[in-house]
Each structure stands twice: as C-alpha cells, then as structure tokens.
Design a protein around this motif. Structure first.
Motif, PDB file in Angstrom:
ATOM      1  N   GLY A 152       0.801  -1.216   0.000  1.00 47.03           N
ATOM      2  CA  GLY A 152       0.000   0.000   0.000  1.00 47.03           C
ATOM      3  C   GLY A 152       0.832   1.262   0.000  1.00 47.03           C
ATOM      4  N   ARG A 153       2.013   1.202   0.622  1.00 44.60           N
ATOM      5  CA  ARG A 153       2.879   2.382   0.704  1.00 44.60           C
ATOM      6  C   ARG A 153       3.817   2.509  -0.481  1.00 44.60           C
ATOM      7  NH1 ARG A 153       4.106   3.778   6.015  1.00 44.60           N
ATOM      8  NH2 ARG A 153       5.509   5.361   5.172  1.00 44.60           N
ATOM      9  N   ARG A 154       4.246   1.368  -1.048  1.00 48.06           N
ATOM     10  CA  ARG A 154       5.275   1.405  -2.072  1.00 48.06           C
ATOM     11  C   ARG A 154       4.779   1.048  -3.475  1.00 48.06           C
ATOM     12  NH1 ARG A 154       7.630   4.704  -0.162  1.00 48.06           N
ATOM     13  NH2 ARG A 154       9.721   4.735   0.705  1.00 48.06           N
ATOM     14  N   GLY A 155       3.603   0.490  -3.590  1.00 51.49           N
ATOM     15  CA  GLY A 155       3.088   0.138  -4.900  1.00 51.49           C
ATOM     16  C   GLY A 155       2.502   1.343  -5.617  1.00 51.49           C
ATOM     17  N   ASP A 156       2.140   1.162  -6.885  1.00 53.84           N
ATOM     18  CA  ASP A 156       1.428   2.216  -7.592  1.00 53.84           C
ATOM     19  C   ASP A 156       0.009   2.307  -7.041  1.00 53.84           C
ATOM     20  OD1 ASP A 156      -0.371   0.398  -9.407  1.00 53.84           O
ATOM     21  OD2 ASP A 156       1.657  -0.375  -9.666  1.00 53.84           O
ATOM     22  N   ALA A 157      -0.763   3.271  -7.517  1.00 51.93           N
ATOM     23  CA  ALA A 157      -2.090   3.511  -6.949  1.00 51.93           C
ATOM     24  C   ALA A 157      -2.991   2.284  -7.042  1.00 51.93           C
ATOM     25  CB  ALA A 157      -2.748   4.707  -7.651  1.00 51.93           C
ATOM     26  N   ARG A 158      -2.967   1.598  -8.194  1.00 51.45           N
ATOM     27  CA  ARG A 158      -3.803   0.419  -8.365  1.00 51.45           C
ATOM     28  C   ARG A 158      -3.370  -0.711  -7.453  1.00 51.45           C
ATOM     29  NH1 ARG A 158      -4.131  -0.987 -14.589  1.00 51.45           N
ATOM     30  NH2 ARG A 158      -4.035  -3.080 -13.689  1.00 51.45           N
ATOM     31  N   LEU A 159      -2.057  -0.894  -7.305  1.00 52.48           N
ATOM     32  CA  LEU A 159      -1.553  -1.955  -6.440  1.00 52.48           C
ATOM     33  C   LEU A 159      -1.867  -1.648  -4.981  1.00 52.48           C
ATOM     34  CD1 LEU A 159      -0.019  -4.617  -6.790  1.00 52.48           C
ATOM     35  CD2 LEU A 159       2.091  -3.385  -6.309  1.00 52.48           C
ATOM     36  N   GLY A 160      -1.740  -0.380  -4.590  1.00 57.03           N
ATOM     37  CA  GLY A 160      -2.080   0.004  -3.223  1.00 57.03           C
ATOM     38  C   GLY A 160      -3.541  -0.236  -2.904  1.00 57.03           C
ATOM     39  N   ALA A 161      -4.423   0.119  -3.840  1.00 51.23           N
ATOM     40  CA  ALA A 161      -5.856  -0.112  -3.634  1.00 51.23           C
ATOM     41  C   ALA A 161      -6.165  -1.599  -3.573  1.00 51.23           C
ATOM     42  CB  ALA A 161      -6.651   0.551  -4.760  1.00 51.23           C
TER      43      ALA A 161
END
Length: 228
Positions: free
Chosen positions: A88-97
């Motif tokens: 959630g902190r280091r991924g892109d927006a889609r990965l964080g969501a």
C-alpha cells in the motif's frame, strides 16, 4: 494439532502437487496414519473439495477450491498485514488499492478471534517517505509483464544519456527508494535492469515476446547465481 488444522494442512499440501500424489506420501507429511488420511480426504470431498483419485492410485486437488472461513496462524496474519501495508505504501495507486481490498476480504472471512488479531496488528512498514517521480504508469508496466508484452522505451542513464530500447520485461522490484524492472534488452542482447524513474516513455509494440516470463526469470536467476 486439531482436526480442522490438519484438514487445512492437507489442502495446502495437495495444492503443492500438480500430479497425483500417493496417500502414503501425504500421510507421512502430515504424520498421520493412512487410515486417518483417507478419512480426511473423504471429509474434504464432502465439504466440496474436488479431490480426485483413490487408494493405490494417488490424489490430486483440482485448482480453484477455497475452504471458508480462512484459517491463519497469528504469525501468518502479521505477515499478511505487513506485506499488504508495504504494498500500500510502495506500490502504484492500483496496487495500493488492491492491497487494501485484499486485506479487507481476508478480514471479512476470518473467525472473530483472528479478525481481532488482524485489526490489532502492531507491525508497520516504516519507509523513506520520498519516492521518485516516475514518467510512466507502473500499473501499465505490471500489465505488460503479466501479458508478456514487448515494450519500446526511452531510457535515460544516471549520466543523462538517453537511448531507445526494445525490452521484454519479466520482473518488477520494489526497493525503499527506487523501483527496478528486469528485462531482456534487444539492444544489448542480454538481461538488463532499468530504474523505472529513468524510463521517460513506454509503449507496447503490439508483439508478445517469444519466451515465457517464467523461463526468462529462471535464466536470469541462473546467470546471477540466485537460488530458485
């Protein structure tokens, strides 16, 4: 070990085999008698697990079966929480969501006592807050890796030299300060690592690269001397 834990362990064990595995092998792994193993398989089949096979032939679990509610140890739950918080902190927006959504789904099917452990986890991923500005969409890069698509990129080195490359990306690594994709580079005819914040542009060529990404990952690991 309780019987419910043993049944879950048996499921996990069966998931690790793509071909039929003998009852004796499964019984030895679980440290139970063959008679107990056969009873457990019948119990799982009664609960909807698509386990095919018979004594003397072997057993295989057809893919896609889930046995709710999910059961995890406290250590497994903390590992999940820590991993999801990092994504959630280091991924892109889609990965964080997706990480937040996945954690919510896990919490929704956990028994009450384990859900409390999930909610009360005190493990956090403390990371450097600064992240590089990236001209490309990481979600698009992940999608290209997943679909094994060839990319044409414009890449700028640390010395400021730009060049156009055709690459076959097969891995994306997340570090504290940078993200790196590992790919086969047509220009160098070798594996290369590219910092994603130095990729100025990225377009699909419309071609699927000819090797499977698992094959390239295995070859890269062998070249780098990284154990599988």
């Amino acid at each position: 070990m309780s019987r419910s834990e043993r049944l879950l362990d048996l499921l996990q064990l069966l998931r690790g085999y793509r071909r039929p595995v003998s009852g004796a092998t499964l019984a030895a792994a679980l440290d139970v008698s063959l008679r107990t193993l056969y009873r457990d398989i019948v119990s799982l089949q009664a609960q909807g697990a698509e386990i095919e096979g018979e004594p003397g032939v072997g057993y295989v679990l057809k893919p896609g079966f889930l046995l709710p509610p999910l059961m995890f140890s406290e250590d497994e739950i903390e590992a999940l929480v820590l991993g999801m918080r990092y994504a959630g902190r280091r991924g892109d927006a889609r990965l964080g969501a997706a990480a937040s959504s996945a954690l919510a789904k896990v919490g929704a099917v956990l028994p009450a006592d384990l859900r409390e452990t999930l909610d009360a986890s005190t493990l956090f991923a403390v990371l450097n807050e600064s992240q590089p500005d990236e001209p490309i969409d990481l979600a698009g890069l992940r999608d290209a890796i997943r679909r094994e698509r060839e990319l044409e990129i414009e890449y700028r080195t640390g010395e400021g030299v730009s060049s156009r490359r055709v690459i076959w990306p097969f891995m994306l690594g997340f570090f504290d300060r940078v993200r790196v994709t590992v790919a086969w580079c047509a220009l160098r005819q070798d594996f290369r690592a590219f910092r994603t914040d130095r990729i100025l542009s990225m377009v699909e060529t419309g071609r699927r690269y000819p090797r499977r990404r698992q094959e390239m990952l295995a070859r890269w690991r062998e070249k780098e001397g990284i154990p599988t």
